[in-house]
Design a protein around this motif. Structure first.
Motif, PDB file in Angstrom:
ATOM      1  N   ALA A  46      26.862 -12.477 -22.359  1.00  0.00           N
ATOM      2  CA  ALA A  46      27.465 -13.742 -22.393  1.00  0.00           C
ATOM      3  C   ALA A  46      26.829 -14.987 -23.575  1.00  0.00           C
ATOM      4  CB  ALA A  46      26.433 -14.515 -21.135  1.00  0.00           C
ATOM      5  N   TYR A  47      25.290 -14.846 -24.141  1.00  0.00           N
ATOM      6  CA  TYR A  47      24.491 -15.324 -25.061  1.00  0.00           C
ATOM      7  C   TYR A  47      25.315 -15.337 -25.629  1.00  0.00           C
ATOM      8  CZ  TYR A  47      20.864 -15.412 -28.532  1.00  0.00           C
ATOM      9  OH  TYR A  47      20.026 -15.903 -29.840  1.00  0.00           O
TER      10      TYR A  47
ATOM     11  N   VAL B 219      28.359 -17.707 -25.898  1.00  0.00           N
ATOM     12  CA  VAL B 219      28.269 -18.723 -25.702  1.00  0.00           C
ATOM     13  C   VAL B 219      26.965 -19.603 -27.330  1.00  0.00           C
ATOM     14  CG1 VAL B 219      26.595 -20.651 -24.797  1.00  0.00           C
ATOM     15  CG2 VAL B 219      27.754 -18.629 -23.190  1.00  0.00           C
ATOM     16  N   SER B 220      26.590 -18.937 -27.678  1.00  0.00           N
ATOM     17  CA  SER B 220      26.041 -19.500 -29.593  1.00  0.00           C
ATOM     18  C   SER B 220      26.583 -19.236 -30.264  1.00  0.00           C
ATOM     19  CB  SER B 220      24.794 -18.408 -29.410  1.00  0.00           C
ATOM     20  OG  SER B 220      24.116 -17.979 -28.167  1.00  0.00           O
TER      21      SER B 220
ATOM     22  N   SER C 234      30.266 -19.319 -30.085  1.00  0.00           N
ATOM     23  CA  SER C 234      31.495 -20.758 -29.570  1.00  0.00           C
ATOM     24  C   SER C 234      30.364 -21.696 -30.654  1.00  0.00           C
ATOM     25  CB  SER C 234      31.593 -20.696 -28.520  1.00  0.00           C
ATOM     26  OG  SER C 234      32.194 -19.839 -27.604  1.00  0.00           O
ATOM     27  N   LEU C 235      29.592 -21.936 -29.472  1.00  0.00           N
ATOM     28  CA  LEU C 235      28.608 -23.319 -30.488  1.00  0.00           C
ATOM     29  C   LEU C 235      28.662 -23.430 -31.613  1.00  0.00           C
ATOM     30  CD1 LEU C 235      25.830 -23.985 -27.559  1.00  0.00           C
ATOM     31  CD2 LEU C 235      27.097 -25.504 -27.941  1.00  0.00           C
TER      32      LEU C 235
ATOM     33  N   LEU D   1      19.412 -16.676 -20.816  1.00  0.00           N
ATOM     34  CA  LEU D   1      19.876 -16.873 -20.804  1.00  0.00           C
ATOM     35  C   LEU D   1      19.668 -18.158 -21.535  1.00  0.00           C
ATOM     36  CD1 LEU D   1      23.151 -16.990 -22.242  1.00  0.00           C
ATOM     37  CD2 LEU D   1      23.844 -17.810 -19.796  1.00  0.00           C
ATOM     38  N   SER D   2      19.381 -19.487 -20.776  1.00  0.00           N
ATOM     39  CA  SER D   2      19.561 -21.026 -20.848  1.00  0.00           C
ATOM     40  C   SER D   2      18.349 -20.928 -21.611  1.00  0.00           C
ATOM     41  CB  SER D   2      18.702 -21.492 -19.834  1.00  0.00           C
ATOM     42  OG  SER D   2      19.138 -22.932 -19.317  1.00  0.00           O
TER      43      SER D   2
ATOM     44  N   VAL E 149      19.796 -20.433 -25.045  1.00  0.00           N
ATOM     45  CA  VAL E 149      21.111 -21.185 -25.886  1.00  0.00           C
ATOM     46  C   VAL E 149      20.143 -22.056 -26.254  1.00  0.00           C
ATOM     47  CG1 VAL E 149      22.992 -22.807 -24.974  1.00  0.00           C
ATOM     48  CG2 VAL E 149      22.610 -19.778 -24.674  1.00  0.00           C
TER      49      VAL E 149
END
Lengths: 145, 139
Positions: A23-24, A27-28, A30-31, A97-98, A101
């Motif tokens: 997930a990390y 998300v990273s 894509s960001l 994760l939070s 990110v």
């Protein structure tokens, strides 16, 4: 091939940690892509102005900056992957994760402002070298005194 | 240009006000102010007397080029960090005769006013400079 690989890794460890990593990364990256595209699109006019209207140069610098941006950010994201606590359940997974990110976002923000700082420096240097809009009328002889 | 010498008539109200304003602005290059009345310092610039009757303000670049008349106001704006853009705009043929009036407005009305003026298009700005006091420009 790819989903199977992920499933195997996830199933093997069966752990929240591996899912957190996946997930990390997702998300990273894509960001990073989103920020890079936004900067590329909206930064152009700013660059053209900083470079006193030299559009081909501005486009070239813009493109090179995006490449550097990707390299540094994706490099940072992959390097930072294994550091920090390991997730054991859903709650720790979300927390980790939070945090990760969030760190990526802060690094992106710092890089963004650093870029803006460099551009404003460039702009200031350019104004120092702009010739005066008018020509002098006559010379005077100056003597040191 | 690395330095700008600004000559001003210390017996002229407008020149004194301009001087006071120029000193307070952040410059791009060092500015040196020399009153016409300081004859010793004036003597360092041979030939400057020929330009004295062109107006209360003169600019001299560090290579010895003299800017007189409306050009003096423009070169002063050019040397200021916050007003260099104005020097390019005002040096257009349309504005050159109005440069003194523009300089006067910029230097007395403050930064906020100058930003409002910046947003006007050329004909409206010319109207404002030509007919000071009239609040509305022709549509």
């Amino acid at each position: 091939m790819k989903p199977m690989l992920i499933a195997t890794i996830a199933g093997e460890a069966g752990s929240a940690a591996v899912w957190t990593y996946i997930a990390y990364l997702f998300v990273s990256v894509s960001l990073t892509v989103w920020v890079a595209r936004t900067l590329h699109k909206n930064g152009r006019i700013f660059l053209v102005d900083s470079l006193l209207g030299n559009e081909p140069l501005a486009d070239s610098v813009n493109h090179l900056l995006v490449v550097g941006f990707y390299l540094i950010n994706i490099g940072f994201v992959t390097l930072a992957l294994k550091y920090g606590d390991k997730a054991t359940d859903a709650q720790t997974a979300l927390e980790i994760l939070s945090t990760k990110v969030g760190l990526v976002l802060v690094v992106l923000g710092i890089m963004h402002f650093f870029n803006l700082f460099i551009f404003s420096k460039m702009r200031r240097r350019a104004t120092l070298h702009r010739p005066p809009p008018i020509l002098p009328e006559g010379p005077v002889k100056m003597t040191r005194g | 240009m690395k330095k700008l010498y600004v000559f001003y008539d210390a017996q002229d109200d407008f020149a004194l006000r301009s001087y006071a304003w120029l000193v307070a602005q952040p410059p791009l290059w060092p500015l040196e102010f020399i009153p016409f009345q300081a004859s010793e310092r004036m003597a360092r610039f041979q030939g400057i007397d020929d330009f004295r009757r062109r107006g209360p303000l003169l600019g001299v670049g560090d290579e010895g080029g003299v800017y007189a008349g409306p050009n003096a106001f423009i070169i002063c704006l050019y040397a200021l960090k916050d007003y260099q853009e104005w020097s390019y705009r005002l040096s257009a043929p349309m504005f050159l005769p109005l440069a003194r009036r523009a300089f006067e407005l910029l230097s007395t009305q403050g930064r906020k006013f100058s930003r409002q003026m910046e947003r006007l298009d050329d004909p409206k700005l010319a109207w404002l400079l030509e007919y000071p006091g009239s609040s509305s420009a022709p549509g």
